[in-house]
Scaffold this active site. Sequence first.
Site, PDB file in Angstrom:
ATOM      1  N   HIS A 114       0.842  -1.210   0.000  1.00 52.64           N
ATOM      2  CA  HIS A 114       0.000   0.000   0.000  1.00 52.64           C
ATOM      3  C   HIS A 114       0.872   1.254   0.000  1.00 52.64           C
ATOM      4  O   HIS A 114       0.633   2.195  -0.754  1.00 52.64           O
ATOM      5  CB  HIS A 114      -0.883   0.062   1.261  1.00 52.64           C
ATOM      6  CG  HIS A 114      -1.978  -0.958   1.340  1.00 52.64           C
ATOM      7  ND1 HIS A 114      -2.181  -1.737   2.460  1.00 52.64           N
ATOM      8  CD2 HIS A 114      -2.945  -1.309   0.476  1.00 52.64           C
ATOM      9  CE1 HIS A 114      -3.226  -2.520   2.271  1.00 52.64           C
ATOM     10  NE2 HIS A 114      -3.712  -2.275   1.067  1.00 52.64           N
TER      11      HIS A 114
ATOM     12  N   LYS B  69     -16.228  -7.171   4.219  1.00 53.15           N
ATOM     13  CA  LYS B  69     -15.139  -7.528   5.141  1.00 53.15           C
ATOM     14  C   LYS B  69     -15.497  -7.290   6.604  1.00 53.15           C
ATOM     15  O   LYS B  69     -16.237  -6.368   6.928  1.00 53.15           O
ATOM     16  CB  LYS B  69     -13.885  -6.699   4.805  1.00 53.15           C
ATOM     17  CG  LYS B  69     -13.218  -7.110   3.509  1.00 53.15           C
ATOM     18  CD  LYS B  69     -11.926  -6.345   3.273  1.00 53.15           C
ATOM     19  CE  LYS B  69     -11.265  -6.796   1.975  1.00 53.15           C
ATOM     20  NZ  LYS B  69     -10.128  -5.936   1.601  1.00 53.15           N
TER      21      LYS B  69
ATOM     22  N   ARG C  91      -2.403  -5.843  -8.053  1.00 57.41           N
ATOM     23  CA  ARG C  91      -1.356  -6.838  -7.833  1.00 57.41           C
ATOM     24  C   ARG C  91      -1.296  -7.849  -8.970  1.00 57.41           C
ATOM     25  O   ARG C  91      -0.317  -7.972  -9.647  1.00 57.41           O
ATOM     26  CB  ARG C  91      -1.596  -7.581  -6.517  1.00 57.41           C
ATOM     27  CG  ARG C  91      -1.039  -6.850  -5.336  1.00 57.41           C
ATOM     28  CD  ARG C  91      -1.501  -7.456  -4.063  1.00 57.41           C
ATOM     29  NE  ARG C  91      -2.958  -7.576  -4.072  1.00 57.41           N
ATOM     30  CZ  ARG C  91      -3.679  -7.901  -3.034  1.00 57.41           C
ATOM     31  NH1 ARG C  91      -3.107  -8.179  -1.896  1.00 57.41           N
ATOM     32  NH2 ARG C  91      -4.999  -7.955  -3.108  1.00 57.41           N
TER      33      ARG C  91
ATOM     34  N   SER D  51      -3.031  -7.446   3.318  1.00 54.61           N
ATOM     35  CA  SER D  51      -3.300  -7.236   4.747  1.00 54.61           C
ATOM     36  C   SER D  51      -3.636  -8.560   5.428  1.00 54.61           C
ATOM     37  O   SER D  51      -3.277  -8.779   6.585  1.00 54.61           O
ATOM     38  CB  SER D  51      -4.472  -6.267   4.924  1.00 54.61           C
ATOM     39  OG  SER D  51      -4.164  -5.012   4.373  1.00 54.61           O
TER      40      SER D  51
END
Length: 161
Positions: free
Chosen positions: A17, A41, A90, A128
């Site tokens: 990040h 989430k 990514r 994360s």
Amino acid sequence: MRIAVCPGSFDPITKGHLDIIKRASKLFDNVIVVVLQNTAKKYTFSVEERVHFIEESTADIANVSVDSYDGLLMDFCKMKGAVAVVKGLRAVTDFEYEFQMSLINKQLNPEIETVFINTAQEYMFLSSSVVREVASFGGDVSQFVPEQISTEITERFIKEG
Ligand code: PNS
């Protein structure tokens, strides 16, 4: 003044990040990193903790500020006068989701562009959730998160047990 917004869950911020935020800060006059809600989430860290971790990690970048918002990304961008949203990509796995989000956001506000920045090769694998997994088993996360917050993240997991 060209303002960009870097949105995300940042649960917690990773070196991947931070790399995207730094690169965005070279492309725009001001970058606002904003902690938003992803309804899919459940978070480990509170909004306040996540904002704090990002503030610590970006303290040395003059044109970056940090905020949180409980609403739509496009509403936040409009409120701040942003011209673009910057997101890191990514791998192919990120693409479909990010592409869908960018199209929805474009429908909500056609004035704001989504700009994708490729993740640096060394952070391709990093997320994360990887950080949370390693930290929860007492592993060393210093290579995955900004050095300013590494100890705090580790201690937080020790405290939780
Ligand atoms: O780091 P994440 O979880 O991939 O970030 C996703 C996030 C938080 C940027 C996204 O869920 C979001 O923009 N949430 C705010 C609500 C919103 O505007 N959703 C987009 C339209 S459906």
